[in-house]
Design an enzyme around this catalytic site. Structure first.
Site, PDB file in Angstrom:
ATOM      1  N   THR A 102       0.825  -1.224   0.000  1.00 34.16           N
ATOM      2  CA  THR A 102       0.000   0.000   0.000  1.00 34.16           C
ATOM      3  C   THR A 102       0.849   1.260   0.000  1.00 34.16           C
ATOM      4  O   THR A 102       0.400   2.312  -0.449  1.00 34.16           O
ATOM      5  CB  THR A 102      -0.937   0.024   1.224  1.00 34.16           C
ATOM      6  OG1 THR A 102      -0.159  -0.077   2.408  1.00 34.16           O
ATOM      7  CG2 THR A 102      -1.931  -1.120   1.165  1.00 34.16           C
ATOM      8  N   CYS A 103       2.088   1.140   0.505  1.00 34.12           N
ATOM      9  CA  CYS A 103       2.929   2.334   0.521  1.00 34.12           C
ATOM     10  C   CYS A 103       3.266   2.796  -0.893  1.00 34.12           C
ATOM     11  O   CYS A 103       3.530   3.971  -1.118  1.00 34.12           O
ATOM     12  CB  CYS A 103       4.200   2.087   1.317  1.00 34.12           C
ATOM     13  SG  CYS A 103       5.138   0.660   0.746  1.00 34.12           S
ATOM     14  N   PHE A 104       3.245   1.853  -1.860  1.00 35.61           N
ATOM     15  CA  PHE A 104       3.515   2.203  -3.258  1.00 35.61           C
ATOM     16  C   PHE A 104       2.255   2.098  -4.120  1.00 35.61           C
ATOM     17  O   PHE A 104       2.361   2.219  -5.340  1.00 35.61           O
ATOM     18  CB  PHE A 104       4.602   1.298  -3.828  1.00 35.61           C
ATOM     19  CG  PHE A 104       5.951   1.508  -3.210  1.00 35.61           C
ATOM     20  CD1 PHE A 104       6.648   2.694  -3.421  1.00 35.61           C
ATOM     21  CD2 PHE A 104       6.516   0.538  -2.399  1.00 35.61           C
ATOM     22  CE1 PHE A 104       7.895   2.885  -2.853  1.00 35.61           C
ATOM     23  CE2 PHE A 104       7.759   0.735  -1.826  1.00 35.61           C
ATOM     24  CZ  PHE A 104       8.453   1.913  -2.039  1.00 35.61           C
TER      25      PHE A 104
END
Length: 1068
Positions: free
Chosen positions: A1035-1037
């Site tokens: 989710t960070c990317f």
């Protein structure tokens, strides 16, 4: 020799001169001694004479009281002459006895020689008697000025001297006119008129004013019924004798009618006097006298502000008590009150200064304020309230209220009443509202057709000007006026119907034309609109949702839609046509009134929809033109954004917000350029203590550093740095994790509302030692997410978000309206108290709130001493608002302030002024619309051999489009990006961009893309069947890691399972 002779000569001359001066001095001393002796002899002689006269007067009164000598008029006259000759400070008692003796002589039956007034018929004594009685009466007046009616002894003397005045200013009680005395009446009448004329010249009305003020200007009047009747009778006699001449009416108005609440006291204590006022038609005479502008101004100038207000109160109460006269003289009555209020308004100030004084009704006032009147101001206020009482409003607005709105018979009510709920579609809401309202009356829309110059329109305009002037003058009771004007449910809709009929096309065009004219007619028409807006805004503000949406008190839903459209256009034209830029005084006040009513409707619609889609937008406004003008600093564009940003489409405002953020970043040097790189802040975070480490390292960071680039390095449980380079993705993960932890209700920093599961600060957050610093930190983190355009799935309670935006400081804010967003059941219970028909006191409530705090019952007082104060029918509305304010503000005041402090440290509050509360929620959490798969597909980036024509990718989009429900698509988006809602401006603005990568092995074995893995993915070559593996995500990317499945059905099942189990959130 010559010089010696000369010297002796000069000495001789000096001696002669000195001798002359000495003789002269002796003569002057002798003359002075003679004068002093004469003065002393005269003084001693006068004292002796005074003693003799006083002795003689005392002997006379002693003999009279003992009855040893028979009194007659002549002896009284002679003794009175002597007493008046020597009258001084020590003769008060003697004068009192003289007055009693004179009055006693007038009471004797059948003895004309005893009657004091009989001397008036004596040819030799008429003039002397007339002079004497004038002197006696004026001395009585002088004493009346010094007496205090609240002191018993003084009260008796007041009665005595008033009796003297009453007796000798009217001959009707004189026994001399009985029987054969009928022929004497004309002569005696002239004597009384002569006496009254003399008293008037000396200042008779001033004496009566002082006496009335001393006796009535207090919380409880000290004048008895008889005394008040006597004073009023005396005040009226000269006016009647002069046949209501202008001079005497002027004196009566200035000195008697300006005594605070004198009409109120007369009405309470001496109803007979009120009958006298009606008999002589005084109300009409006063109104007509004041209708001449120069005379009204003269009265106001003489009285100044405080006493003008008292005169106003008395006139209003007279009108309230004489409705028939009010009906006949309504136009003059309205003009008089308007002129007097306008005079006072000149001196009403908006703020304190060295030149202003505080007045309990007018506020800051630049004329001298008589603070002695303050004790009677509650009574004066009660008189003023008659102006917005039902009888007066019905009389003055009769042309408006006579209009018929009911055009059809009400439809029969259904057996099951339908209740409008928040979750009903807007379309159904309109349908039901229309069914309800259309069955009773036609919806009021602008139709036009009524001539503006007609007498009826002019009269209504004048009445509106009166009430509008009252609102701007009587600043401290403004809310009372508005409440009174909104008491009749049909006044405002009928006034709106009246406005709709004005001009050839109805309302809007006419009022826009009036803005460009400075004629009196235009100003009066605009005053009507202003009054309508002020009253309607007040009404809608105090009505709760049930009264507005379901009971539809005063206005039907469709009428509110029409009105809001009218107001929206009016305000837009005022701004865009540059009228507001140059507006001053009345035009500026008008703008704020119209804008205030508009914003109340807009905020009500934002909270609970009643207007159709795109109702608030201006189709004739091009956003591109607006943004160009904003760039050039054009005033009208800035004002539009300041006052009515809602006329701009939401997405354009979001773009503007993002532009403002970008500009600030450029100004602060936070953007990468060819010549410079922004400062980067590096932080190291342990995964097991993410919140604590983030708090410790970021809370003391300067604001500009918080707004800049922050790089995060994670450390695992073994203390080893995790692999991976943070190019905003790791920071996004850190931010999402922090926000997920702090907003978890289990931490007890935030709680969720009952039913809707929305977040707001926990009242018991103080269990954390540093809870306020944590709230400030949370505010900064949320501000940072908004600043960077990172959407986070945090649903806030609307009432709390409204406080973050500062809406609770607005004069239109109502705590009770926001309460359902905290606790709908609690709101329902509170409003049931408002509608309770019985005695609320029976419910046993107090002005306090009992709360269970971690097992202990804590009593919170809503006001000081509240737990001992019962809730009654009189204070139940206050109780409801106090309770709502306590639950939503007082309980979480410190937490909210800390959160706002952190949030506004990152986000400029002015940037958010262009958004409503729901729009800010969308700004934080993304759009609540359905996911646009075409937009997502268009802005997706592929890695690991995947491409848009790859069969797995084609299967994926087909599954999302055809097989998944909207809820599953939202779960899929949350699985990849951590937020279930799409970005407001579409997926083009998702940072980092949405990505899909082909993976061959599990995440722990994944070393990234290689040439071989990319080729295998591209050509769909599998090392082994990945059927047992699930899709994962970073989710960070915003990255979806998708195995190269062999069948569409496997992909569908695995993806559905993965998103439902919420696996994924793993670091790549």
């Amino acid at each position: 020799m010559f010089s010696a002779t000369q010297t002796s000569k000069s000495q001789f001359l000096d001696k002669a001169r000195l001798a002359r001066e000495e003789r002269k001095g002796l003569k002057e001393k002798e003359r002075a001694a003679t004068q002093i002796q004469a003065l002393i002899r005269r003084f001693l002689c006068r004292c002796r004479l005074h003693r003799e006269i006083r002795s003689e007067v005392d002997d006379f009164f002693i003999a009279s009281e003992a009855g040893t000598t028979k009194r007659n008029a002549l002896s009284i006259f002679k003794i009175a002459r002597k007493l008046l000759f020597i009258l001084g400070k020590d003769d008060k008692v003697r004068f009192e006895k003289l007055c009693r003796t004179i009055l006693g002589s007038m009471e004797v039956e059948n003895e004309p020689k005893v009657w004091y007034v009989s001397l008036a018929l004596s040819k030799d004594l008429t003039i002397a008697w007339l002079k004497q009685i004038k002197d006696v009466l004026w001395v009585s007046c002088e004493f009346l000025k010094t007496l205090k009616p609240d002191i018993l002894q003084d009260n008796k003397l007041v009665t005595l001297y008033l009796t003297m005045l009453v007796t000798f200013t009217d001959m009707s009680t004189w026994k001399i006119v009985r029987g054969k005395g009928e022929a004497l009446k004309p002569a005696l009448n002239r004597i009384c008129e002569n006496i009254m004329g003399h008293l008037n010249q000396k200042g008779f009305y001033s004496v009566l004013q002082i006496l009335l003020t001393n006796g009535l200007v207090r919380s409880r009047p000290s004048l008895s019924k008889g005394t008040l009747t006597a004073v009023f009778t005396l005040s009226l006699r000269p006016v009647i004798a002069a046949h209501f001449s202008d001079n005497l009416l002027r004196s009566f108005l200035i000195h008697i009618m300006s005594v605070p609440a004198v009409i109120s006291h007369l009405n309470t204590l001496t109803p007979e006097c009120m009958i006298t006022i009606q008999t002589h038609d005084l109300m009409r005479k006063f109104v007509l006298f004041l209708s001449r502008e120069e005379q009204c101004l003269d009265i106001c100038v003489c009285l100044e502000g405080s006493h003008t207000l008292c005169l106003l109160g008395n006139l209003i109460q007279l009108g309230y008590l004489n409705v028939k006269v009010l009906e006949l003289e309504a136009s003059h009555f309205v003009k008089d009150l308007t002129d007097m209020l306008s005079y006072c308004q000149r001196y009403v100030s908006q703020k304190k200064s060295n030149l202003t004084h505080w007045h309990p009704v007018l506020g800051w006032f630049s004329q001298t304020v008589d603070y002695g009147l303050n004790e009677s101001m509650p009574l004066v206020t009660r008189q003023l309230q008659c102006l917005w009482g039902v009888p007066v409003i019905c009389t003055l607005f009769c042309d408006v209220l006579s209009k018929k709105l009911e055009l059809q018979e009400p439809a029969p009510a259904s057996s099951q009443p339908t209740m409008l709920q928040n979750n009903l579609p807007v379309k159904n809401l309109f349908k039901r509202a229309f069914q309800k309202s259309a069955s009773v009356r036609n919806i009021l829309k602008p139709v036009g057709g009524r001539r503006v110059d007609s007498a009826e329109v002019q009269k209504v305009c004048s009445v509106c000007v009166l009430y509008q002037t009252a609102l701007t003058t009587l600043t401290q009771i403004r809310l009372q006026i508005l409440t009174g004007l909104t008491y009749l449910d049909d006044l405002l809709p009928k006034l709106w119907a009246f406005i709709c009929e004005l001009g050839p096309q109805g309302g809007l065009k006419l009022f826009l034309e009036c803005l460009n004219n400075d004629t009196d007619e235009s100003k009066r028409l605009l005053a009507m609109l202003m009054l309508f807006c002020d009253c309607s805004r007040h009404l809608i503000t105090i009505l709760d949702d049930i009264e507005v949406y379901e009971e539809q008190i005063s206005f039907k839903m469709e009428e509110l839609i029409t009105i809001s459209s009218f107001l929206n256009t009016f305000v837009y034209k005022m701004i865009w046509d540059a009228i507001l830029e140059n507006a001053k005084g009345e035009k500026l006040d008008l703008f704020h009134s119209v804008h205030g009513w508009l914003m109340v409707l807009y905020e009500r619609d934002c909270r609970r929809r009643f207007c159709p889609e795109e109702h608030w937008l201006r189709k004739d406004l091009k956003p591109s033109l607006l943004f160009q003008e904003l760039e050039k600093g054009k005033k009208r564009a800035q004002l539009l954004l300041q006052y009515i940003p809602h006329v701009i489409p939401h997405k354009n405002r979001v773009l503007l917000f993002r532009n403002l953020v970008t500009k600030e970043k450029e100004t602060l040097g936070l953007v990468e350029t060819s010549s410079a790189s922004p400062h980067v802040t590096h932080i190291t975070i342990r995964r097991s203590r993410m919140l604590e480490d983030g708090y410790d390292q970021l809370r003391r960071l300067p604001v500009n550093s918080m707004k800049g680039v922050i790089r995060v390095k994670f450390v695992n449980d073994l203390g080893v740095d995790e692999a991976g380079i943070d190019q905003d993705g790791v920071f996004k993960e850190f931010l999402e994790e922090i926000i997920k932890k702090v907003f978890n209700p289990a931490l007890n920093l935030f709680k969720t509302t009952s039913g809707t599961e929305r977040l707001y600060p926990s009242p018991t957050s103080s269990i954390h030692e540093n809870h306020l610093q944590l709230f400030e930190f949370v505010g900064k983190m949320l501000g940072k997410a908004l600043y960077e355009g990172i959407v986070v799935d945090v649903p806030f309670a609307p009432f709390f978000l409204g406080q973050v935006l500062g809406h609770h400081h607005s004069s239109f804010y109502s705590s009770i309206d926001e309460l359902p967003s905290l606790d709908a059941e609690f709101y329902k219970n509170l409003t049931s108290i408002k509608r309770y028909d019985g005695d609320v006191g029976d419910l046993g409530l107090t002005l306090s709130y009992d709360e269970d705090v971690m097992g202990q019952l804590v009593c919170h007082e809503l006001i000081p001493g509240g737990k001992t104060m019962s809730v009654t029918n009189e204070n139940k509305i206050s109780y409801i608002h106090l309770m709502a304010h306590f639950r939503m503000h007082t309980q979480i005041k410190e937490q909210t302030a800390a959160f706002i402090r952190g949030f506004r440290g990152i986000i400029n509050p002015e940037w958010l002024h262009m958004f409503s509360t729901p729009e800010v929620q969308r700004l934080i959490s993304g759009d609540n619309a359905e996911i646009d798969l075409d937009d997502l597909k268009k802005h997706t980036v592929y890695y690991g051999g995947f491409h848009s024509s790859h069969r797995v990718i084609i299967w994926l989009w087909d599954i999302l489009s055809s097989d998944f429900t909207p809820e599953e698509r939202a779960m899929f988006l949350k699985f990849v990006t951590s937020c279930s809602r799409p970005p407001l401006l579409g997926f083009a603005y998702l940072k980092p961009p949405f990505s899909i990568r082909c993976v061959e092995v599990s995440d722990d074995q994944d070393t990234g893309d290689t040439l071989g893995s990319v080729l295998r993915g591209f050509f769909t070559i599998r090392k082994k069947e990945p059927g047992g593996r699930l899709p994962t995500s970073s989710t960070c990317f915003n990255l979806l890691k998708l195995p190269n499945y062999s069948k569409k059905s496997i992909l569908r099942d695995k993806l559905r399972y993965a998103i439902s189990m919420n696996t994924g959130f793993e670091l790549s």
